[in-house]
Structure formats: C-alpha cells, structure tokens
Design a protein around this motif. Structure first.
Motif, PDB file in Angstrom:
ATOM      1  N   PHE A 187       0.832  -1.202   0.000  1.00 40.06           N
ATOM      2  CA  PHE A 187       0.000   0.000   0.000  1.00 40.06           C
ATOM      3  C   PHE A 187       0.869   1.256   0.000  1.00 40.06           C
ATOM      4  O   PHE A 187       0.621   2.207  -0.746  1.00 40.06           O
ATOM      5  CB  PHE A 187      -0.920  -0.024   1.224  1.00 40.06           C
ATOM      6  CG  PHE A 187      -1.702   1.236   1.420  1.00 40.06           C
ATOM      7  CD1 PHE A 187      -2.773   1.539   0.598  1.00 40.06           C
ATOM      8  CD2 PHE A 187      -1.361   2.131   2.429  1.00 40.06           C
ATOM      9  CE1 PHE A 187      -3.487   2.707   0.773  1.00 40.06           C
ATOM     10  CE2 PHE A 187      -2.074   3.294   2.613  1.00 40.06           C
ATOM     11  CZ  PHE A 187      -3.148   3.591   1.779  1.00 40.06           C
ATOM     12  N   ILE A 188       1.912   1.274   0.839  1.00 41.14           N
ATOM     13  CA  ILE A 188       2.806   2.434   0.918  1.00 41.14           C
ATOM     14  C   ILE A 188       3.486   2.684  -0.428  1.00 41.14           C
ATOM     15  O   ILE A 188       3.644   3.826  -0.863  1.00 41.14           O
ATOM     16  CB  ILE A 188       3.862   2.223   2.033  1.00 41.14           C
ATOM     17  CG1 ILE A 188       3.181   2.257   3.409  1.00 41.14           C
ATOM     18  CG2 ILE A 188       4.958   3.277   1.962  1.00 41.14           C
ATOM     19  CD1 ILE A 188       4.070   1.795   4.542  1.00 41.14           C
ATOM     20  N   TYR A 189       3.880   1.602  -1.117  1.00 45.17           N
ATOM     21  CA  TYR A 189       4.575   1.723  -2.404  1.00 45.17           C
ATOM     22  C   TYR A 189       3.694   2.405  -3.450  1.00 45.17           C
ATOM     23  O   TYR A 189       4.186   3.195  -4.269  1.00 45.17           O
ATOM     24  CB  TYR A 189       4.981   0.331  -2.898  1.00 45.17           C
ATOM     25  CG  TYR A 189       5.668   0.345  -4.240  1.00 45.17           C
ATOM     26  CD1 TYR A 189       7.008   0.709  -4.349  1.00 45.17           C
ATOM     27  CD2 TYR A 189       4.975  -0.010  -5.400  1.00 45.17           C
ATOM     28  CE1 TYR A 189       7.649   0.726  -5.584  1.00 45.17           C
ATOM     29  CE2 TYR A 189       5.600   0.004  -6.645  1.00 45.17           C
ATOM     30  CZ  TYR A 189       6.934   0.373  -6.720  1.00 45.17           C
ATOM     31  OH  TYR A 189       7.557   0.396  -7.949  1.00 45.17           O
ATOM     32  N   TYR A 190       2.397   2.134  -3.425  1.00 46.44           N
ATOM     33  CA  TYR A 190       1.503   2.661  -4.450  1.00 46.44           C
ATOM     34  C   TYR A 190       0.849   3.996  -4.085  1.00 46.44           C
ATOM     35  O   TYR A 190       0.079   4.543  -4.879  1.00 46.44           O
ATOM     36  CB  TYR A 190       0.405   1.638  -4.776  1.00 46.44           C
ATOM     37  CG  TYR A 190       0.902   0.519  -5.666  1.00 46.44           C
ATOM     38  CD1 TYR A 190       1.105   0.724  -7.023  1.00 46.44           C
ATOM     39  CD2 TYR A 190       1.180  -0.731  -5.131  1.00 46.44           C
ATOM     40  CE1 TYR A 190       1.570  -0.300  -7.837  1.00 46.44           C
ATOM     41  CE2 TYR A 190       1.656  -1.767  -5.937  1.00 46.44           C
ATOM     42  CZ  TYR A 190       1.837  -1.545  -7.289  1.00 46.44           C
ATOM     43  OH  TYR A 190       2.307  -2.553  -8.092  1.00 46.44           O
ATOM     44  N   ILE A 191       1.130   4.535  -2.895  1.00 46.96           N
ATOM     45  CA  ILE A 191       0.597   5.855  -2.542  1.00 46.96           C
ATOM     46  C   ILE A 191       1.291   6.914  -3.383  1.00 46.96           C
ATOM     47  O   ILE A 191       2.516   6.926  -3.509  1.00 46.96           O
ATOM     48  CB  ILE A 191       0.806   6.151  -1.041  1.00 46.96           C
ATOM     49  CG1 ILE A 191      -0.008   5.183  -0.181  1.00 46.96           C
ATOM     50  CG2 ILE A 191       0.375   7.578  -0.714  1.00 46.96           C
ATOM     51  CD1 ILE A 191       0.205   5.372   1.307  1.00 46.96           C
ATOM     52  N   ASN A 192       0.515   7.835  -3.925  1.00 46.21           N
ATOM     53  CA  ASN A 192       1.085   8.867  -4.795  1.00 46.21           C
ATOM     54  C   ASN A 192       1.740  10.000  -4.006  1.00 46.21           C
ATOM     55  O   ASN A 192       2.754  10.548  -4.400  1.00 46.21           O
ATOM     56  CB  ASN A 192       0.001   9.451  -5.714  1.00 46.21           C
ATOM     57  CG  ASN A 192      -0.487   8.430  -6.734  1.00 46.21           C
ATOM     58  OD1 ASN A 192       0.288   7.608  -7.205  1.00 46.21           O
ATOM     59  ND2 ASN A 192      -1.766   8.474  -7.054  1.00 46.21           N
ATOM     60  N   SER A 193       1.149  10.349  -2.871  1.00 48.53           N
ATOM     61  CA  SER A 193       1.643  11.480  -2.082  1.00 48.53           C
ATOM     62  C   SER A 193       2.852  11.077  -1.242  1.00 48.53           C
ATOM     63  O   SER A 193       2.814  10.085  -0.514  1.00 48.53           O
ATOM     64  CB  SER A 193       0.529  12.002  -1.159  1.00 48.53           C
ATOM     65  OG  SER A 193       1.048  12.911  -0.217  1.00 48.53           O
ATOM     66  N   ARG A 194       3.937  11.846  -1.347  1.00 47.04           N
ATOM     67  CA  ARG A 194       5.130  11.582  -0.553  1.00 47.04           C
ATOM     68  C   ARG A 194       4.864  11.755   0.931  1.00 47.04           C
ATOM     69  O   ARG A 194       5.387  11.010   1.769  1.00 47.04           O
ATOM     70  CB  ARG A 194       6.267  12.522  -0.991  1.00 47.04           C
ATOM     71  CG  ARG A 194       6.760  12.301  -2.404  1.00 47.04           C
ATOM     72  CD  ARG A 194       7.374  10.915  -2.547  1.00 47.04           C
ATOM     73  NE  ARG A 194       7.923  10.714  -3.888  1.00 47.04           N
ATOM     74  CZ  ARG A 194       8.411   9.559  -4.314  1.00 47.04           C
ATOM     75  NH1 ARG A 194       8.394   8.511  -3.513  1.00 47.04           N
ATOM     76  NH2 ARG A 194       8.898   9.446  -5.541  1.00 47.04           N
ATOM     77  N   VAL A 195       4.065  12.773   1.274  1.00 42.35           N
ATOM     78  CA  VAL A 195       3.745  13.012   2.682  1.00 42.35           C
ATOM     79  C   VAL A 195       2.968  11.838   3.262  1.00 42.35           C
ATOM     80  O   VAL A 195       3.271  11.344   4.353  1.00 42.35           O
ATOM     81  CB  VAL A 195       2.943  14.324   2.844  1.00 42.35           C
ATOM     82  CG1 VAL A 195       2.507  14.512   4.296  1.00 42.35           C
ATOM     83  CG2 VAL A 195       3.772  15.515   2.380  1.00 42.35           C
ATOM     84  N   SER A 196       1.966  11.363   2.497  1.00 42.93           N
ATOM     85  CA  SER A 196       1.173  10.213   2.958  1.00 42.93           C
ATOM     86  C   SER A 196       2.036   8.964   3.062  1.00 42.93           C
ATOM     87  O   SER A 196       1.882   8.158   3.987  1.00 42.93           O
ATOM     88  CB  SER A 196       0.003   9.968   2.010  1.00 42.93           C
ATOM     89  OG  SER A 196      -0.871  11.075   1.986  1.00 42.93           O
ATOM     90  N   GLN A 197       2.954   8.805   2.116  1.00 42.36           N
ATOM     91  CA  GLN A 197       3.873   7.666   2.184  1.00 42.36           C
ATOM     92  C   GLN A 197       4.681   7.683   3.470  1.00 42.36           C
ATOM     93  O   GLN A 197       4.849   6.658   4.131  1.00 42.36           O
ATOM     94  CB  GLN A 197       4.820   7.687   0.978  1.00 42.36           C
ATOM     95  CG  GLN A 197       4.301   6.979  -0.249  1.00 42.36           C
ATOM     96  CD  GLN A 197       5.360   6.881  -1.328  1.00 42.36           C
ATOM     97  OE1 GLN A 197       6.228   7.744  -1.445  1.00 42.36           O
ATOM     98  NE2 GLN A 197       5.278   5.834  -2.142  1.00 42.36           N
ATOM     99  N   LEU A 198       5.202   8.859   3.813  1.00 41.04           N
ATOM    100  CA  LEU A 198       6.015   8.988   5.016  1.00 41.04           C
ATOM    101  C   LEU A 198       5.197   8.683   6.264  1.00 41.04           C
ATOM    102  O   LEU A 198       5.642   7.949   7.155  1.00 41.04           O
ATOM    103  CB  LEU A 198       6.603  10.400   5.103  1.00 41.04           C
ATOM    104  CG  LEU A 198       7.429  10.706   6.350  1.00 41.04           C
ATOM    105  CD1 LEU A 198       8.630   9.773   6.436  1.00 41.04           C
ATOM    106  CD2 LEU A 198       7.868  12.160   6.353  1.00 41.04           C
ATOM    107  N   ILE A 199       3.974   9.223   6.332  1.00 37.63           N
ATOM    108  CA  ILE A 199       3.114   9.019   7.499  1.00 37.63           C
ATOM    109  C   ILE A 199       2.808   7.532   7.681  1.00 37.63           C
ATOM    110  O   ILE A 199       2.944   6.975   8.778  1.00 37.63           O
ATOM    111  CB  ILE A 199       1.814   9.830   7.361  1.00 37.63           C
ATOM    112  CG1 ILE A 199       2.118  11.334   7.461  1.00 37.63           C
ATOM    113  CG2 ILE A 199       0.803   9.422   8.437  1.00 37.63           C
ATOM    114  CD1 ILE A 199       0.941  12.211   7.130  1.00 37.63           C
ATOM    115  N   PHE A 200       2.385   6.881   6.585  1.00 34.87           N
ATOM    116  CA  PHE A 200       2.027   5.468   6.687  1.00 34.87           C
ATOM    117  C   PHE A 200       3.244   4.589   6.930  1.00 34.87           C
ATOM    118  O   PHE A 200       3.144   3.549   7.582  1.00 34.87           O
ATOM    119  CB  PHE A 200       1.265   5.007   5.442  1.00 34.87           C
ATOM    120  CG  PHE A 200      -0.204   5.296   5.493  1.00 34.87           C
ATOM    121  CD1 PHE A 200      -1.057   4.458   6.190  1.00 34.87           C
ATOM    122  CD2 PHE A 200      -0.731   6.408   4.869  1.00 34.87           C
ATOM    123  CE1 PHE A 200      -2.410   4.721   6.255  1.00 34.87           C
ATOM    124  CE2 PHE A 200      -2.090   6.689   4.927  1.00 34.87           C
ATOM    125  CZ  PHE A 200      -2.934   5.835   5.626  1.00 34.87           C
TER     126      PHE A 200
END
Length: 365
Positions: A187-200
């Motif tokens: 899920f983290i790999y496919y998130i588009n937002s860098r901020v959301s990736q970092l949070i998750f």
C-alpha cells in the motif's frame, strides 16, 4: 498563452482558509466554543481540518470529507458506550483523520475489536448515504465525498495497529498482522503522495517494531518487575508486650495473598494482602497490572515516635512478573472469532464493491 480565469462563484481555498482563520481568531467565538467543553474542542479541530483540506480541494468536498470522518469516529464512540467505556469527543488532525481517547482501556480482545469495527461500519453507512444522495442529486462533489469515504474506511481496515483493522484482528487471528505487514508495504509503495507515504511508513514501522519486540526479541523472556510500598504500623502493643523491636536493616519474606475485584473502585485491579503474623501486621496494596507474584519482602524498618504513639515504618518490596497478555487478553471464544472474521471480510468486500460501483455510475469527472 491564454490566461485561465477562476469561475466567479468559486472562492480560492486560500481565501476560504483565511475566512475560517479569521472566524476562529475572534475571541467571543472561541470562548463560546470552549464553553461547550469536549464538543467545543471537537468543533475547533473540525474547522481547522476543513481549512487545511480546503487548500487542496473545493470547500464543499472539504466539509463533506470531514463529516465522513466524524461519522466514522462516532461509530467508535457509540461502540465504546455500548461496552460501558468512557471516551473523549473526537479530535480532528488535518491529513491524518481523527481520534478518540478512552479513559479506560478494553480488558479483552473481543471488546477492542467491537470498538474497532464500530468506526468502519458507521463510516461505511455514512458513505452509502452520501453516495445515494450524490446519485439522486447528480452531484459529482457528493459522490466524490462518498468515494473518498469508502477508500478511507477500507484503508482503516488494514490489519495494522493502530488502524481499526489491526484492532479487529485481535479477535479474529493475530496471523492477520503478518498479512498487514506485507500488505502495508504494498500500500505504501503505491501511494502517490510523498507526505502520505512517510506518514504510513512511520505507522507501519512502529507496528513492525512492536511485533518484533513481542514475538521475537522478548518472546521467551520473563519480565521481572518490582514495586515498593510503605506502611506506618501502630506498634504500642509491641512495647507493652516487651516485644524486641527489629532494627532498621531487618529483612524478611512476608506471607501474602492476592485477588482481583470484579466491580467497585478497584475493578479489574489486582490487590495484594501482606502479613507479618508475629507483630499482627496486615497491609493492602494495588498492583499496576495483573501479575504473578514472585516475592514479598520487608526491606527496611523505621522506628517512629508520634504524638499518638509508637509506630514502625515498614518498607516492603513486591517482585512480580506481569501476566502475558496472550494468556488472558487474546482468549476469545471460537464463535466470537468467527463472527468478527465474517463481519470483517464482509465489510472489506462491500467497500470494494462500492468503490467499483462509483466508477460504474460515472458521475465523478
């Protein structure tokens, strides 16, 4: 190059945010909200979150998504109330959602799962209502709000603590946490937002570290803890009987018994009763958690002469090993596990169906 003009009736998110900020800056409004107590704090955090979302999306969508988050959190609140657990009002955190705090933690995995699944269930109902309203009114904005609600509730069902899916998994099977570790990375790999990736990723990493500590690093290690307590024991009768008063460095093991209250002020707390039969001493103390008592030892005796008589200050150390939560907390009947498992799977499949249905309806631009 032709310059694009904003529609006359549409305000920029910055202007909207500035307007909300100005409203909140007014002392009378702020004081009025604070007088509402818990609800006041929730309303203030809602305004702040709407303002934050309005930077990235139109105001109607920002309001709608915050309402969907509110409905989700109210599901947790209602479930906790049904189990008799007091909770705080929801507090909204921009781009992270919202949270409630419990003043009393669940005592078993089934209760934790019941509270955990309450949010996605009510949140899904709210999304379905928004979807129906959006289709009826042919409103792309409302349908988009429903679409986002379905996604948010589905993400929350990932079997990762502290997400709702991680809590529900406690009453189904903890093997789902392994699925969560793998699925979380995908899920983290496919998130588009860098901020959301970092949070998750931070959430995923904390979850992975917690599992490592529980089931790898400290799996076979018995945790031994100590707590000290002190009693002022009236000892005039010992002087009258000619009893030889122990010295300051006197030590001895004490007899003890232990029990847990099922109701009352000390509900679910473990009490230890300590005895020194030779002088007639009996002391009661509460342990910080359910434990196996290893040793109760008198470690110091202090002689004290007070206005109302002679006393002994008894300092006592209790060595204990906390009960492994696997032994009690995760002890869920098979029938209950199946109920939560079926409900969990059905909710995931229904949300996937609703996401597909939104695409089929085709109202969203």
């Amino acid at each position: 190059m032709e310059e694009k003009k904003k529609p006359a009736g549409k305000k920029s998110p910055l202007a909207i945010g500035g307007f909300i900020a100005v409203l909140l800056s007014q002392g009378k409004l702020l004081l009025g909200l604070l007088k509402l107590g818990k609800a006041g704090g929730a309303i203030i955090s809602m305004f702040i979150t709407i303002w934050a979302y309005a930077y990235l999306a139109p105001l109607p969508f920002a309001i709608g998504i915050v309402l969907m988050i509110l409905i989700h959190e109210l599901g947790h609140v209602f479930a906790a109330k049904m189990k008799g657990l007091p909770v705080s009002a929801p507090v909204f955190i921009p781009f992270l959602g919202a949270l409630i705090t419990m003043k009393k933690n669940p005592t078993d995995a089934a209760t934790e799962a019941f509270i955990g699944i309450g949010g996605p269930i009510l949140g899904t109902i709210g999304g379905v209502a928004a979807f129906g309203l959006g289709v009826y009114t042919d409103s792309p904005v409302i349908v988009s709000v429903a679409y986002a609600a379905f996604y948010l509730n589905l993400i929350n069902l990932l079997p990762i603590h502290p997400l709702d899916g991680g809590r529900i998994s406690t009453a189904v099977t903890r093997w789902l946490w392994i699925l969560g570790l793998i699925g979380g990375l995908v899920f983290i790999y496919y998130i588009n937002s860098r901020v959301s990736q970092l949070i998750f990723f931070v959430i995923w990493a904390m979850f992975a570290w917690d599992l490592y500590k529980k089931y790898v690093k400290y799996r076979n290690r018995e945790e031994l803890l100590s707590v000290s307590t002190r009693f002022d024991f009236g000892a005039d009768h010992l002087l009258q009987q000619g009893y030889i008063i122990p010295g300051e460095n006197h030590t001895r093991d004490l007899e003890y018994m232990t029990y847990s209250d099922l109701q009352g002020p000390a509900e679910s707390r473990q009490t230890i009763v300590m005895y020194w039969q030779g002088i007639g001493f009996e002391g009661h103390a509460l342990l910080p958690q359910q434990s196996i008592i290893k040793r109760v030892q008198l470690i110091k005796v202090e002689r004290m002469q007070k206005e109302n008589g002679f006393y002994l200050g008894l300092q006592i150390k209790v060595d204990y090993s906390p009960l492994g939560i696997q032994e009690l907390y995760y002890d869920v009947p098979a029938k209950t596990r199946w109920k939560f498992g079926i409900a969990y799977l059905a909710l995931v499949l229904f949300l996937l169906y609703m996401i597909r249905l939104v695409h089929q309806v085709g109202i969203i631009d």
